[in-house]
Design a protein around this motif. Structure first.
Motif, short mmCIF file in Angstrom:
data_model
loop_
_atom_site.label_atom_id
_atom_site.label_comp_id
_atom_site.label_asym_id
_atom_site.label_seq_id
_atom_site.Cartn_x
_atom_site.Cartn_y
_atom_site.Cartn_z
N SER A 1 0.84 -1.19 0.00
CA SER A 1 0.00 0.00 0.00
C SER A 1 0.88 1.25 0.00
CB SER A 1 -0.93 -0.02 1.20
OG SER A 1 -0.17 0.09 2.40
N ASP A 2 0.22 2.41 -0.18
CA ASP A 2 0.98 3.66 -0.21
C ASP A 2 1.61 3.97 1.14
OD1 ASP A 2 1.81 6.10 -1.52
OD2 ASP A 2 0.34 7.10 -0.21
N TYR A 3 0.91 3.60 2.19
CA TYR A 3 1.44 3.88 3.54
C TYR A 3 2.70 3.06 3.80
CZ TYR A 3 1.72 4.11 8.61
OH TYR A 3 2.16 4.28 9.89
N ASP A 4 2.68 1.84 3.40
CA ASP A 4 3.85 1.00 3.60
C ASP A 4 5.02 1.50 2.78
OD1 ASP A 4 2.42 -0.60 5.34
OD2 ASP A 4 1.80 -2.02 3.77
N ARG A 5 4.76 1.89 1.56
CA ARG A 5 5.84 2.39 0.71
C ARG A 5 6.46 3.62 1.33
NH1 ARG A 5 5.85 6.11 -3.05
NH2 ARG A 5 3.57 6.30 -2.98
N ARG A 6 5.60 4.53 1.79
CA ARG A 6 6.10 5.76 2.39
C ARG A 6 6.88 5.45 3.67
NH1 ARG A 6 1.14 9.68 3.07
NH2 ARG A 6 2.80 10.98 3.94
N LEU A 7 6.41 4.46 4.43
CA LEU A 7 7.11 4.09 5.67
C LEU A 7 8.47 3.50 5.36
CD1 LEU A 7 6.91 3.89 8.74
CD2 LEU A 7 5.86 1.63 8.46
N ASN A 8 8.58 2.69 4.33
CA ASN A 8 9.85 2.10 3.95
C ASN A 8 10.81 3.17 3.46
OD1 ASN A 8 9.05 -0.50 4.61
ND2 ASN A 8 8.19 -0.89 2.58
N THR A 9 10.25 4.14 2.73
CA THR A 9 11.10 5.21 2.20
C THR A 9 11.67 6.03 3.35
OG1 THR A 9 9.78 5.30 0.17
CG2 THR A 9 11.18 7.19 0.67
N CYS A 10 10.82 6.37 4.31
CA CYS A 10 11.30 7.15 5.47
C CYS A 10 12.32 6.37 6.27
CB CYS A 10 10.11 7.53 6.35
SG CYS A 10 9.02 8.75 5.60
#
Length: 246
Positions: A1-10
């Motif tokens: 999901s978008d949240y997971d992607r953003r969390l991995n990026t951070c």
């Protein structure tokens, strides 16, 4: 999901940032070799100042070798001494020696047996002698009592004789002892002159006196000569044989 992607990026960015900081901090720190170089140098200097292991163990090794050599010699001497003693003992334990010792012991036992037999034969005689001891003791006691009574009577008689021969005994009967000025005893009136000073000794005390009057001139009769003493008869020689009390 978008949240997971953003969390991995951070998370990846945070890790990279931390890695960059760590690399920068590591570049400012000294290298391990530089940190250990000084300690390594000190350790090398200390090791160089210490004696070698061979130098430390050499004196102990020499002493050990000396003690081992002395111990070997002492053990050898001790072994030789015990070997000589063993030879002496084995020489004494020969069959001839053992037979001789056994024969000597047999003779001693035989002598002791003879002495015991002789003593056993004398037992009745000894018993009879001991049975006579009470009677002999009674006889000795009676003899001692009689001797004591005899000596007591003799001592009493001598004491009476002493009292009868005492020159001062007449003083107890009321008489007086007359002494001249020179201390001699006046035995008769003729021995004293008129006006002579004399000393009268009584039972209790002495008094001085002066002779008065003239002597009556009466001369005392001469005393009869004592009868001759009988010549003592020689006593027979006492026998030195007292006999056997048993």
């Amino acid at each position: 999901s978008d949240y997971d992607r953003r969390l991995n990026t951070c998370g990846g960015r945070a890790v990279e940032e931390r890695r960059t900081r760590l690399i920068s901090a590591a570049r400012g720190l000294p290298r391990p070799a530089d940190l250990l170089a000084l300690a390594q140098q000190r350790l090398d200097l200390a090791v160089r100042g210490l004696p070698r292991l061979d130098d430390l163990t050499a004196p102990a090794e020499r002493r050990f070798k000396e003690v081992a050599a002395r111990l070997d010699a002492a053990l050898q001497r001790n072994t030789d001494i015990h070997a000589r003693d063993l030879l002496k003992v084995t020489a004494r334990l020969s069959p001839d020696t053992l037979h001789r010792q056994r024969n000597d012991a047999g003779r001693r036992v035989g002598d002791l047996g003879k002495r015991l037999d002789l003593a056993a034969r004398r037992v009745p005689e000894r018993v009879a002698q001991h049975a006579r001891l009470p009677a002999l003791q009674d006889r000795m006691n009676n003899c001692a009592k009689r001797r004591l009574e005899h000596e007591t009577n003799r001592l009493v008689g001598l004491d009476k004789l002493r009292l009868s021969l005492n020159p001062e005994r007449p003083l107890e009967l009321g008489f007086a002892l007359v002494r001249k000025a020179d201390g001699t005893i006046a035995r008769s009136a003729g021995d004293l002159a008129s006006g002579e000073r004399v000393s009268l000794k009584f039972k209790a005390g002495e008094r001085d006196a002066v002779i008065d009057g003239e002597s009556s001139g009466v001369v005392p009769p001469p005393q009869p000569a004592p009868p001759p003493r009988p010549t003592p008869r020689p006593k027979p020689a006492a026998s030195t044989d007292q006999g056997s009390l048993f």
